[in-house]
Design a protein around this motif. Structure first.
Motif, short mmCIF file in Angstrom:
data_model
loop_
_atom_site.label_atom_id
_atom_site.label_comp_id
_atom_site.label_asym_id
_atom_site.label_seq_id
_atom_site.Cartn_x
_atom_site.Cartn_y
_atom_site.Cartn_z
N HIS A 42 34.46 59.60 39.29
CA HIS A 42 33.91 58.53 38.34
C HIS A 42 34.92 57.60 38.01
CE1 HIS A 42 30.54 61.04 37.65
NE2 HIS A 42 31.63 62.05 37.84
N GLY A 44 34.78 54.26 37.45
CA GLY A 44 34.21 53.42 36.42
C GLY A 44 34.80 54.18 34.95
N ALA A 47 38.43 54.23 34.49
CA ALA A 47 38.99 52.95 33.96
C ALA A 47 38.98 52.74 32.38
CB ALA A 47 38.53 51.64 34.67
N SER A 48 37.65 53.26 31.84
CA SER A 48 37.41 53.16 30.42
C SER A 48 38.52 54.05 29.78
CB SER A 48 36.11 53.32 30.13
OG SER A 48 35.11 52.52 30.79
#
Length: 163
Positions: A42, A44, A47-48
């Motif tokens: 995952h 994304g 990155a969060s």
């Protein structure tokens, strides 16, 4: 004298019953379930999480630094299902984590501060990030209040607690 003894005995019995109800009536039990994924699965979400951890806004930090490689990170979704078997509400439920080796941070908590209703249940959700080689053993301390009295239960996660 027998009449006053009966009255005092009845009052004592009622006070004793209320004390037992108060002390035993708001005790919680917890059921733990954990699901995991790697940062590479995952990107994304990784990155969060990296933004949250590097920005200093995670809920709780442990000793490890966040690796730059997403494949070296394990994201854990922890659900603590709290069950109240008593007749009194358990208020302001909160959780702290004793991290194990390789744990980086708790970056999200949902349900903290909620009330677990009498004879009901509520779920606390935590999201943790750790290194992929981190130990899966950790301890969760859940604190709550029953009529202003602070109580705590402890839940231990072993290496095989996975959903």
């Amino acid at each position: 004298m027998a009449k006053s003894t009966i009255i005092l005995g009845t009052v004592f019995g009622l006070l004793l019953a209320m004390a037992v109800l108060f002390l035993a009536g708001g005790t919680l039990s917890a059921e733990l379930s954990v699901s995991t994924a790697t940062g590479a699965e995952h990107p994304g979400a990784y990155a969060s999480i990296a933004d949250i951890v590097s920005g200093g806004v995670a809920f709780q930090y442990f000793g490890e630094a966040l690796p730059t490689d997403p494949a070296a990170c394990r994201m854990e979704d922890v659900n603590l299902k709290l069950q109240n078997h008593g007749l009194l509400d358990a208020e302001w439920a909160s959780v702290t984590v004793e991290g194990g080796s390789g744990d980086i941070a708790v970056y999200s908590i949902t349900g903290e501060g909620d009330t677990v209703p009498a004879l009901g249940e509520k779920t606390l959700n935590l999201k943790l990030i750790s290194t992929t080689n981190a130990a899966r053993e950790r301890v969760y301390h859940i604190q709550y209040y029953v009529y202003g009295m602070k109580r705590e239960i402890t839940v231990r996660q072993s290496g095989d607690t996975q959903a």
